[in-house]
Enzyme design. Structure first.
Site, PDB file in Angstrom:
ATOM      1  CE  LYS A   2       2.796   0.097   5.134  1.00 19.46           C
ATOM      2  NZ  LYS A   2       2.254   0.043   3.773  1.00 19.46           N
ATOM      3  CD  GLU A  23      -2.818   1.165   2.398  1.00 20.62           C
ATOM      4  OE1 GLU A  23      -2.770   0.292   3.265  1.00 20.62           O
ATOM      5  OE2 GLU A  23      -3.533   2.182   2.473  1.00 20.62           O
ATOM      6  NE  ARG A  63       2.714  -8.310  10.076  1.00 20.98           N
ATOM      7  CZ  ARG A  63       2.696  -7.152   9.387  1.00 20.98           C
ATOM      8  NH1 ARG A  63       3.575  -6.212   9.619  1.00 20.98           N
ATOM      9  NH2 ARG A  63       1.777  -6.929   8.480  1.00 20.98           N
TER      10      ARG A  63
HETATM   11  P1  ATP Z   1       1.452  -1.899   8.193  1.00 22.33           P
HETATM   12  O1  ATP Z   1       0.518  -2.921   8.755  1.00 22.33           O
HETATM   13  O2  ATP Z   1       2.573  -1.547   9.070  1.00 22.33           O
HETATM   14  O3  ATP Z   1       0.759  -0.703   7.584  1.00 22.33           O
HETATM   15  P2  ATP Z   1       1.391  -3.506   5.935  1.00 22.33           P
HETATM   16  O4  ATP Z   1       1.694  -4.893   6.190  1.00 22.33           O
HETATM   17  O5  ATP Z   1      -0.068  -3.184   5.906  1.00 22.33           O
HETATM   18  O6  ATP Z   1       2.144  -2.610   6.969  1.00 22.33           O
HETATM   19  P3  ATP Z   1       1.575  -3.317   3.128  1.00 22.33           P
HETATM   20  O7  ATP Z   1       2.067  -2.235   2.281  1.00 22.33           O
HETATM   21  O8  ATP Z   1       0.141  -3.646   3.076  1.00 22.33           O
HETATM   22  O9  ATP Z   1       2.025  -2.976   4.608  1.00 22.33           O
HETATM   23  O10 ATP Z   1       2.439  -4.623   2.905  1.00 22.33           O
HETATM   24  C1  ATP Z   1       2.710  -5.159   1.625  1.00 22.33           C
HETATM   25  C2  ATP Z   1       3.035  -6.607   1.747  1.00 22.33           C
HETATM   26  O11 ATP Z   1       4.165  -6.786   2.612  1.00 22.33           O
HETATM   27  C3  ATP Z   1       1.893  -7.377   2.361  1.00 22.33           C
HETATM   28  O12 ATP Z   1       1.705  -8.542   1.583  1.00 22.33           O
HETATM   29  C4  ATP Z   1       2.345  -7.692   3.725  1.00 22.33           C
HETATM   30  O13 ATP Z   1       1.833  -8.922   4.156  1.00 22.33           O
HETATM   31  C5  ATP Z   1       3.874  -7.741   3.592  1.00 22.33           C
HETATM   32  N1  ATP Z   1       4.514  -7.384   4.852  1.00 22.33           N
HETATM   33  C6  ATP Z   1       4.344  -6.250   5.555  1.00 22.33           C
HETATM   34  N2  ATP Z   1       5.045  -6.280   6.692  1.00 22.33           N
HETATM   35  C7  ATP Z   1       5.698  -7.470   6.725  1.00 22.33           C
HETATM   36  C8  ATP Z   1       6.584  -8.111   7.645  1.00 22.33           C
HETATM   37  N3  ATP Z   1       6.961  -7.528   8.777  1.00 22.33           N
HETATM   38  N4  ATP Z   1       7.061  -9.334   7.327  1.00 22.33           N
HETATM   39  C9  ATP Z   1       6.709  -9.924   6.183  1.00 22.33           C
HETATM   40  N5  ATP Z   1       5.871  -9.389   5.282  1.00 22.33           N
HETATM   41  C10 ATP Z   1       5.364  -8.179   5.536  1.00 22.33           C
HETATM   42 MG    MG Z   2      -1.455  -3.969   4.742  1.00 22.27          MG
END
Ligand code: ATP
Ligand code: MG
Length: 562
Positions: free
Chosen positions: A273, A37, A263
């Site tokens: 984030k 995102e 994760r």
């Molecule tokens: P946040 O929850 O902090 O806003 P997010 O996971 O929603 O972060 P996205 O941009 O939606 O952020 O993530 C893109 C991809 O990266 C998703 O498929 C998510 O599952 C993966 N991802 C995000 N954080 C992690 C992590 N700590 N370890 C592994 N994969 C991750």
């Molecule tokens: Mg997300």
């Protein structure tokens, strides 16, 4: 077979895909995607997902799309879209022409919503968002049906159309799926599909004022792109039945197989984030690319290489259960990589002047130094030696304890690649501080060995004062003082765990003249001091170096002591 290959064979995501391929599902094709995102910069956790998705595609001869899940215009922006692409490229992955946006599908998603309404599977709810939340129920209590749940199809079609036209205000109504308010699957309790947001979107501008929720966009976007395996993190496990439900109702085929993995959590940092944005917005760090941030831009600026990050992601592997990875494991990877690839140079952080009394004033001796003992092809360079030198303050003690093998009054040590020197006299200022050492050198020991075979116990790094160039050196430690900064007492915030000494700036260090040509981003080992990287922030007349990591794992011990 290497350890890493072995790990991959055993990892359950690849095992699952391998068996799907073997069974001929989806004609044996593998198509994955990385779906960020664009509301923040990528961090090391995202790297894990990137390495997994692009890695799997490569290993199975498939494809991996980059898709921006840009369904929330109020938090998203093109600057993030650009930063994310730069980071993925830097990591070493390429999506070719496979760049997509969930916003490309806004028309189709809207049609799908209309189709669900027409089938009696969705309705416009006039309840306020907090009312909807209050009626969700819990794991033990069923939810309560909305009084608007049984509106007619015609009325819903009309209301949704008017939502789209902008006739209602934000929060006045939403479109919800009509599933089951007492389902044991909480995501089935009439989830919201569309909401009104009168914010321009970074790609579609003012075309829309209704936006699909992530849950109504993600699964269908995967299906539209014919993703075979939708690999995501564990928190989406509970959403999988909902994604499948939407796809089934709309008869959008073929549906992707979602596979969830744990994760990545890394010690002494945060990965959400929201928290990273707070660190930036409240100036606890200097931007998303601050070298203390776990963002890819921060790690890059700190001196981490793409190979070290990929190596780390593969080494920690893919698990089904949440765990916390020690920051030391990431540091281990960069140490290994830079030990192989980084040129060695000399620099002095806390300088102490040494005058070589028997070396002719004004003369310069160009000595040969090995660039990388791990890589013969890196060659040699010349390092100037002259009458006045800098050595490290801590390499001299006037009254040394037993195990101190460096310089002391009357003692002989080796200057790396140069000569043996002996300390003859210690010069102090009015306050009794040592300001200079008077030494002599043995011309017979040029290159660092004595022809008569005598040995010295210490070898010191040094630079020639006349030719050395000034450097500002930034030494970094972990940003947080505890393993898991998100674990807090009531009333506390993760910010309370910020370390007070995560950066130490050394304003006036000296480095050897070969660094004059160094470019931002270049990695070095400063002999005996650690691995460093040239920061883009050059000061007039001085280069800026970031310490990437110490030579040995020192802070893990320090952290324990604390
Ligand atoms: P946040 O929850 O902090 O806003 P997010 O996971 O929603 O972060 P996205 O941009 O939606 O952020 O993530 C893109 C991809 O990266 C998703 O498929 C998510 O599952 C993966 N991802 C995000 N954080 C992690 C992590 N700590 N370890 C592994 N994969 C991750
Ligand atoms: Mg997300």
């Amino acid at each position: 077979m290497s350890n890493e290959d072995d790990k991959k064979l055993r990892d359950f995501v690849r095992a699952r895909i391998r068996s799907d391929v073997a069974e001929g599902k989806r004609a044996g094709q593998v198509a994955t995607r990385f779906p960020p995102e664009p509301n923040g910069w990528l961090h090391i956790g995202h790297a894990k997902s990137i390495v997994l998705n692009f890695g799997v595609a490569e290993e199975f001869g498939g494809t991996c799309n980059l898709r921006f899940d840009d369904t929330n215009p109020s938090t998203e922006d093109t600057t993030y879209v650009e930063a994310i692409q730069e980071d993925i490229r830097w990591l070493g992955y390429s999506w070719g022409t496979r760049l997509h946006y969930a916003s490309d599908y806004f028309d189709r998603l809207y049609e799908m919503a209309v189709e669900l309404i027409a089938k009696g599977k969705a309705y416009v709810d006039d309840q306020a968002p907090d009312e909807i939340r209050a009626h969700q129920g819990s794991l033990t209590e069923p939810g309560t049906e909305s009084p608007f749940r049984n509106r007619s199809v015609e009325e819903n079609l009309d209301l949704f159309e008017r939502m789209r036209k902008g006739e209602f205000e934000e929060g006045q109504c939403v479109l919800r799926a009509k599933i089951d308010m007492s389902s044991s699957v909480l995501t089935f309790r009439d989830p919201i599909m569309y909401r009104i947001q009168k914010t321009p979107h970074h790609r579609t501008g003012n075309r829309w004022c209704v936006y699909p929720l992530y849950d109504f966009a993600h699964g269908q976007s995967d299906a539209i792109e014919e993703i075979t395996h939708s690999i995501c993190t564990l928190e989406f496990q509970d959403h999988r039945p909902l994604y499948d439900w939407f796809i089934e109702q709309i008869e959008l085929k073929p549906a992707p197989q979602q596979i969830e993995f744990a994760r990545l959590n890394l010690s002494h940092t945060v990965m959400s984030k929201r928290m990273l944005r707070q660190l930036v917005d409240e100036s606890h760090v200097n931007g998303w690319d601050d070298p203390r941030m776990p963002t890819l831009a921060g790690l890059r600026r700190r001196g981490y290489t793409p190979a070290s990050i990929r190596g780390f992601c593969e080494a920690v592997g893919v698990a089904k259960r949440d765990n916390l990875i020690e920051l030391g494991r990431l540091e281990h990877e960069i140490r290994q990589d830079l030990n192989r690839s980084a040129d060695r140079v000399m620099g002095v952080l806390n300088p102490l002047k040494v005058v070589i009394e028997n070396f002719e004033d004004g003369a310069v001796d160009e000595l040969e130094a090995i660039n990388n003992p791990e890589d013969a092809s890196a060659g040699v360079r010349s390092v100037p030696f002259s009458r006045e030198l800098w050595i490290e303050q801590e390499d001299f003690m006037e009254d040394p304890p037993k195990k101190f093998f460096r310089l002391a009054p009357g003692r002989e040590v080796r200057l790396r690649y140069a000569y043996f020197i002996t300390c003859q006299q210690v010069i102090k200022d009015d306050r009794g501080e040592i300001v200079e050492l008077r030494c002599t050198y043995d011309p017979e020991t040029r290159g660092g060995d004595a022809p008569d075979g005598r040995k010295v116990k210490g070898t010191l790094h040094w630079v020639s004062a006349q030719q050395a160039i000034p450097a500002e050196v930034r030494l970094y430690g972990p940003l947080f003082s505890v393993e898991d900064p998100t674990s807090v007492e009531p009333g506390q915030s993760f910010l309370d765990h910020l370390s007070s000494d995560s950066v130490e700036v050394i304003p006036s260090a000296w480095v050897e003249p070969s660094l004059e040509r160094a470019e931002a981003g270049q990695n070095f080992q400063l002999e005996r001091l650690g691995y460093f990287c040239v920061d883009p922030d050059a000061r007039p007349g001085a280069i800026v170096l970031n310490r990437t990591v110490t030579l040995r794992d020192s802070w893990a011990k320090i952290a324990k002591k604390k």
